[in-house]
Scaffold this active site. Structure first.
Site, PDB file in Angstrom:
ATOM      1  CG  ASP A   7      -1.719   1.209   1.421  1.00 32.69           C
ATOM      2  OD1 ASP A   7      -2.395   1.611   0.457  1.00 32.69           O
ATOM      3  OD2 ASP A   7      -1.676   1.793   2.519  1.00 32.69           O
ATOM      4  CG  ASP A   9      -1.486   7.969   0.543  1.00 29.34           C
ATOM      5  OD1 ASP A   9      -0.384   8.008  -0.024  1.00 29.34           O
ATOM      6  OD2 ASP A   9      -2.459   8.663   0.190  1.00 29.34           O
ATOM      7  CG  ASP A 164      -1.953   2.055   6.533  1.00 26.67           C
ATOM      8  OD1 ASP A 164      -2.572   2.991   7.076  1.00 26.67           O
ATOM      9  OD2 ASP A 164      -2.028   1.835   5.308  1.00 26.67           O
TER      10      ASP A 164
END
Length: 218
Positions: A7, A9, A164
């Protein structure tokens, strides 16, 4: 050799300050009050369109102006990287993974143009063999299709997805891919709910966790 897919951001970069600034530029143009950085972080993870929907709902903006508002957000967002930072240790970890011969991919819900812009700004584009962004396909995470597309393009196994958020955890689960969780991103307080193979809180520890997962997959 393995496929390590990330991922963006909240996993490799902290873009929340620039996303917040973008949102507040758009809100100010409509005479609306700004949103906070914490509110911004709580809205991140499901793509720009969903972000603008949440921002609009919070400020009770008229639905009739949504499409124009979304276009304006996208326009400002493309060049929004002045306040974005790469997490400490992330570049060194990418260097180590490339040196070890792994193929790297990116699977993000961030739209393609701002993804390309921020990768170019930080000279990160060369690390990734394939990139799927939030508007590359008709589906977005947590649908597994974007992650599966990166897996297919990289063409090697085993595969690990590093992210995240709950969106990332659900994507990995749906795709049948082990999930490595970065605990300091935009997890919205849901760490305990996320199924994962391992966690790390600093990028200096990421490569060791990847090696541990790969050893279990062997």
């Amino acid at each position: 050799m393995a496929a390590i897919i990330f991922d963006l951001d909240g996993t490799l970069i902290d873009a929340a300050p620039d996303i917040c600034a973008t949102a507040n530029t758009v809100l100010a143009e409509e005479g609306a009050a700004p949103i906070s950085l914490e509110e911004t972080k709580s809205f991140i993870g499901n793509g720009a369109r969903v972000f603008v929907e949440r921002m609009s709902k919070l400020r009770n903006l008229p639905e009739a102006g949504f499409e124009a508002r979304h276009r304006r957000f996208q326009q400002v967002y493309v060049e929004a990287h002045d306040h974005t930072v790469i997490y400490e240790g992330a570049v060194a970890a990418l260097d180590d993974l490339r040196a070890a011969g792994h193929r790297l991919g990116l699977c993000t819900n961030k739209p393609l143009l701002p993804t390309q812009s921020v990768l170019a700004h930080f000279d990160l584009g060369g690390y990734f063999d394939h990139v799927i962004a939030g508007d590359s396909l008709s589906q977005r995470k947590p649908d597994p299709a974007p992650l599966q597309a990166v897996v297919a393009a990289l063409g090697v196994s085993p595969v690990i997805y590093v992210g995240d958020s709950m969106t990332d955890a659900l994507t990995a689960k749906s795709a049948g891919v082990p999930f490595l969780l970065y605990t300091e991103g935009y997890n919205h307080g849901r760490l305990a709910e996320m199924e994962r193979a391992a966690t790390f809180s600093h990028h200096r520890d990421m490569v060791a966790q990847i090696q541990s997962i790969l050893a279990c997959e062997a």
